[in-house]
Write a protein that holds these residues in place. Sequence first.
Motif, PDB file in Angstrom:
ATOM      1  N   UNK A  67      20.334 -16.647 -27.716  1.00  0.00           N
ATOM      2  CA  UNK A  67      20.842 -17.722 -28.566  1.00  0.00           C
ATOM      3  C   UNK A  67      20.327 -19.077 -28.100  1.00  0.00           C
ATOM      4  N   UNK A  68      20.298 -19.297 -26.791  1.00  0.00           N
ATOM      5  CA  UNK A  68      19.764 -20.555 -26.276  1.00  0.00           C
ATOM      6  C   UNK A  68      18.282 -20.696 -26.594  1.00  0.00           C
ATOM      7  N   UNK A  69      17.547 -19.577 -26.486  1.00  0.00           N
ATOM      8  CA  UNK A  69      16.129 -19.625 -26.813  1.00  0.00           C
ATOM      9  C   UNK A  69      15.880 -19.976 -28.260  1.00  0.00           C
ATOM     10  N   UNK A  70      16.690 -19.414 -29.155  1.00  0.00           N
ATOM     11  CA  UNK A  70      16.536 -19.732 -30.581  1.00  0.00           C
ATOM     12  C   UNK A  70      16.945 -21.174 -30.865  1.00  0.00           C
ATOM     13  N   UNK A  71      18.026 -21.604 -30.255  1.00  0.00           N
ATOM     14  CA  UNK A  71      18.533 -22.947 -30.528  1.00  0.00           C
ATOM     15  C   UNK A  71      17.551 -24.010 -30.045  1.00  0.00           C
ATOM     16  N   UNK A  72      16.959 -23.783 -28.872  1.00  0.00           N
ATOM     17  CA  UNK A  72      16.032 -24.766 -28.301  1.00  0.00           C
ATOM     18  C   UNK A  72      14.597 -24.552 -28.775  1.00  0.00           C
ATOM     19  N   UNK A  73      14.384 -23.491 -29.590  1.00  0.00           N
ATOM     20  CA  UNK A  73      13.065 -23.168 -30.127  1.00  0.00           C
ATOM     21  C   UNK A  73      12.071 -22.778 -29.035  1.00  0.00           C
ATOM     22  N   UNK A  74      12.581 -22.293 -27.908  1.00  0.00           N
ATOM     23  CA  UNK A  74      11.714 -21.768 -26.860  1.00  0.00           C
ATOM     24  C   UNK A  74      11.373 -20.307 -27.069  1.00  0.00           C
ATOM     25  N   UNK A  75      12.158 -19.632 -27.897  1.00  0.00           N
ATOM     26  CA  UNK A  75      11.985 -18.206 -28.103  1.00  0.00           C
ATOM     27  C   UNK A  75      13.026 -17.414 -27.331  1.00  0.00           C
ATOM     28  N   UNK A  76      13.427 -16.263 -27.867  1.00  0.00           N
ATOM     29  CA  UNK A  76      14.482 -15.470 -27.242  1.00  0.00           C
ATOM     30  C   UNK A  76      14.084 -15.000 -25.850  1.00  0.00           C
ATOM     31  N   UNK A  77      12.826 -14.554 -25.694  1.00  0.00           N
ATOM     32  CA  UNK A  77      12.395 -14.046 -24.391  1.00  0.00           C
ATOM     33  C   UNK A  77      12.498 -15.133 -23.323  1.00  0.00           C
ATOM     34  N   UNK A  78      12.061 -16.347 -23.655  1.00  0.00           N
ATOM     35  CA  UNK A  78      12.135 -17.449 -22.696  1.00  0.00           C
ATOM     36  C   UNK A  78      13.593 -17.788 -22.372  1.00  0.00           C
ATOM     37  N   UNK A  79      14.451 -17.756 -23.384  1.00  0.00           N
ATOM     38  CA  UNK A  79      15.864 -18.040 -23.148  1.00  0.00           C
ATOM     39  C   UNK A  79      16.505 -17.019 -22.228  1.00  0.00           C
ATOM     40  N   UNK A  80      16.189 -15.741 -22.437  1.00  0.00           N
ATOM     41  CA  UNK A  80      16.739 -14.690 -21.572  1.00  0.00           C
ATOM     42  C   UNK A  80      16.202 -14.830 -20.160  1.00  0.00           C
ATOM     43  N   UNK A  81      14.910 -15.153 -20.033  1.00  0.00           N
ATOM     44  CA  UNK A  81      14.327 -15.338 -18.702  1.00  0.00           C
ATOM     45  C   UNK A  81      15.011 -16.474 -17.951  1.00  0.00           C
ATOM     46  N   UNK A  82      15.278 -17.585 -18.636  1.00  0.00           N
ATOM     47  CA  UNK A  82      15.977 -18.704 -17.992  1.00  0.00           C
ATOM     48  C   UNK A  82      17.385 -18.296 -17.578  1.00  0.00           C
ATOM     49  N   UNK A  83      18.047 -17.519 -18.431  1.00  0.00           N
ATOM     50  CA  UNK A  83      19.394 -17.050 -18.106  1.00  0.00           C
ATOM     51  C   UNK A  83      19.379 -16.216 -16.829  1.00  0.00           C
ATOM     52  N   UNK A  84      18.410 -15.320 -16.704  1.00  0.00           N
ATOM     53  CA  UNK A  84      18.353 -14.448 -15.535  1.00  0.00           C
ATOM     54  C   UNK A  84      17.984 -15.236 -14.278  1.00  0.00           C
ATOM     55  N   UNK A  85      17.111 -16.216 -14.419  1.00  0.00           N
ATOM     56  CA  UNK A  85      16.773 -17.054 -13.265  1.00  0.00           C
ATOM     57  C   UNK A  85      17.991 -17.822 -12.762  1.00  0.00           C
TER      58      UNK A  85
END
Length: 815
Positions: free
Chosen positions: A70-88
């Motif tokens: 959801x963060x990736x979609x909202x920030x337009x970074x993409x879902x994969x990037x959002x999930x990666x940031x979450x895990x980091x």
Amino acid sequence: MLACILASAIMAAAYARGGAGWVFGFVLLAPWLVALDALQQRRSPLGTLLCAWAMSVAFSAAAFAWFGGALGRYTQLGEAAGIALLLLAAPLFQPQFLAYALARYYTRRAAGVLPALAAAASWVACEHFVPRILGDTLGYGLYPSPLLRQAADLGGAAGLTLLLLLANEGVAGAFARYRSGWRAMARPLALAALVPLGLAAYGWHALSGAGNGSGPGAAAAGKPLRMALIQANIVDYEAQRQQKGAYAFVRELLDQHFAMSHDAVTRQRAEALLWTETAYPTTFGHPKSEAGAEFDAEIRAFADAAGVPLVFGTYARDGAGEYNAAAFLEPGRGLAGFYRKTHLFPLTEYLPTWLDGAMARRWLPWAGHWLPGNGARVMPLRLADGREIPVLPLICRDDVDTELAIAGARQGAQVILAMSNDSWFGAGGQGARLHQAAAAFRSIETRLPQFRVTTNGYSAAYDAYGEVLAGAGLGSAGLVVADLPLRQPAPTLMVRWGDWVGLAAAAFLLVLAARALAAAWQGRRGAGGVRGAASAAQFPLRVFVLPPAARIAAGTARLVARAGLLAMCLAMLLNDTLRNNTLAQLRLIAVLFVLPEAIAWCLLMAFSAQASLANGRLLLARGAQRLEIDLAHLAALTPWRLPLPGPGVDLQLAGQGRWRYGLAVPDAARFAAALGQRAAVRGADLLDVYTQARLALGRWRLDHPLAKFVLLPLVLALPAFHLHQRIAYGSAFGEYYSFGLQAYLMAFGLWWAAWAIGVILGATLLRTVIEGGSLLAAALRPGQASQVRGGLQNAAHAALYLGLPAWLLWRILGA
């Protein structure tokens, strides 16, 4: 270890999805705990920490991957990037795993259930004091079970989390004993089984009519409130505004709400209307354009024509700025008032002051400029039949804060009105279900029914037990009309005590820490607190080789510093203004104590040296300078009768008398033992008896200035500052949200400084009592001077390290 973590993550994923998956809550951490047990047997703190880090990553991926997407979609970074940031960021997002594992590791040698209790307490204390974006906790996973969730009126969702952790510990303990047979496994399994059985029994008691909702002390239910919830299913405001234009989009949004509301009032006889968060996405009452003024007038005209009160999400504005708000509109009377959202979403609804700037706005173009409200506010909902119902409005993240709901219940609210825009969670619905469960727990904790409306689901009406009486699903337009019986319920334990479980857990951990320190202290001391034979000092050792003039100067500076502290104690007792002015206290302590203490320290540093033993000689080295004393020529060591500028010894040399330099050392008795000597005191006059009593007692590790004057004030300042932020600003980071990081850190620094000054002055008074009592005992009962001094030091340590935290806890619980 990886297999255990994977097993826990799989069960966590099933648990987070809801439904029948709630049964995994009692076992999902057990495999991970087995891995922790293996690491603890190897005594590997680093391995324990890495295992906790890995579990935080796995848990975030299993239960909150939707949030990263959801963060990736909202920030337009993409879902994969959002999930990666979450895990980091998983250790920051789920820090309770680290706290849990470390507490478990450091209490592993304790007997019985103490390690499990300490670990569970660390988990809930961490969740209480560390701000969490979603307010998530394991207890929310029990929402699908009507029986098990009812105990939240006693300890909130945090209390359920604590019990779930203990059940998991029981299962893990049984697994650890499986090689010993079923009898060995039976006890931990029985303890684990007591948790769901106890929760079920309490839930049956509550649902049978004896619970808080209708039990003794509850007012009789009056006429039900019939309210309509408008779930318009219009999402992605920004994209639609860009596609259709701002005017056309707002026009469509209002028309949809008007049509559904008209049907609710005329056909389904609703007595009040509730629209979603930002259903009217501009400032109401302060139009920014002629079109905005027309829309404002149109909303007022609709409420007048409908003849029922309308509560809707919009923006409020004053001289300070704009707020995400709920407007209360009454037919024929106009605007009754606003509730301003307390908990804004960071980096989307606002930017912290320290980050806000042109560059940050370029990188975060979606971030808003809204300001936070100032906490719970009960508003009157005036109906056409003359009834006036006190309601508690909550917007979005507000409904994950237990304290806001409790504050509303204490102010007399009879129903919760919650509104949210959950469309950004995504189509899967997992985030919306978590938010729905969190909101429902506010009703269970306070026994207040609730109307909750969202943009695209899940909208619902909840009774006082968290049961959905009517609702609309996800991803579709829906009109929910329900009747909720209203009463003033008897205060639950949560309403009476507040969100107490996290605070009680923190207090429990403080008691455990004090207990461990006391045990370690007693282990280092002889019977009655008196030390027997002195252990030897460890070389090399830093000492101060002081000529008489340097000792007199440094000792005088130290006396001035101590006298300054006593003078400041007296000033604090007599001057109310000074007691309430931390900055003035800092200035005063700098002049009276820090300056003379710094002079003494500089003098000592000028004569510092490193002492070591080699080939039967005492070597004193400072750079290229060296002094050597043959231990065969050392006749005796005489401790200083007055420990100024600190404890020290005079060296008596055979045939030469006293050496011209004095040695300031941390512990005269241990230094003498290391040199193969006894610390010689005559034991005849008052000062000799006093010196002997002082030498007979060892130094406690927590008497180190760093522990006493830095760490102890920090431990005391953290909960006090946390409570201050909640009272003054409505949340743990309220000042940060309002005024930025610099103001927040400065405020915390002042709280820390105030507690440090308090500890310093308190320790000064206690030290005065110890020294005065020791001198008195040396004069009146010289044979018991050591025991008296030991008792005084024990009492002083208890007052400082137990009394201050206990007093603070009493003040916090009282507040």
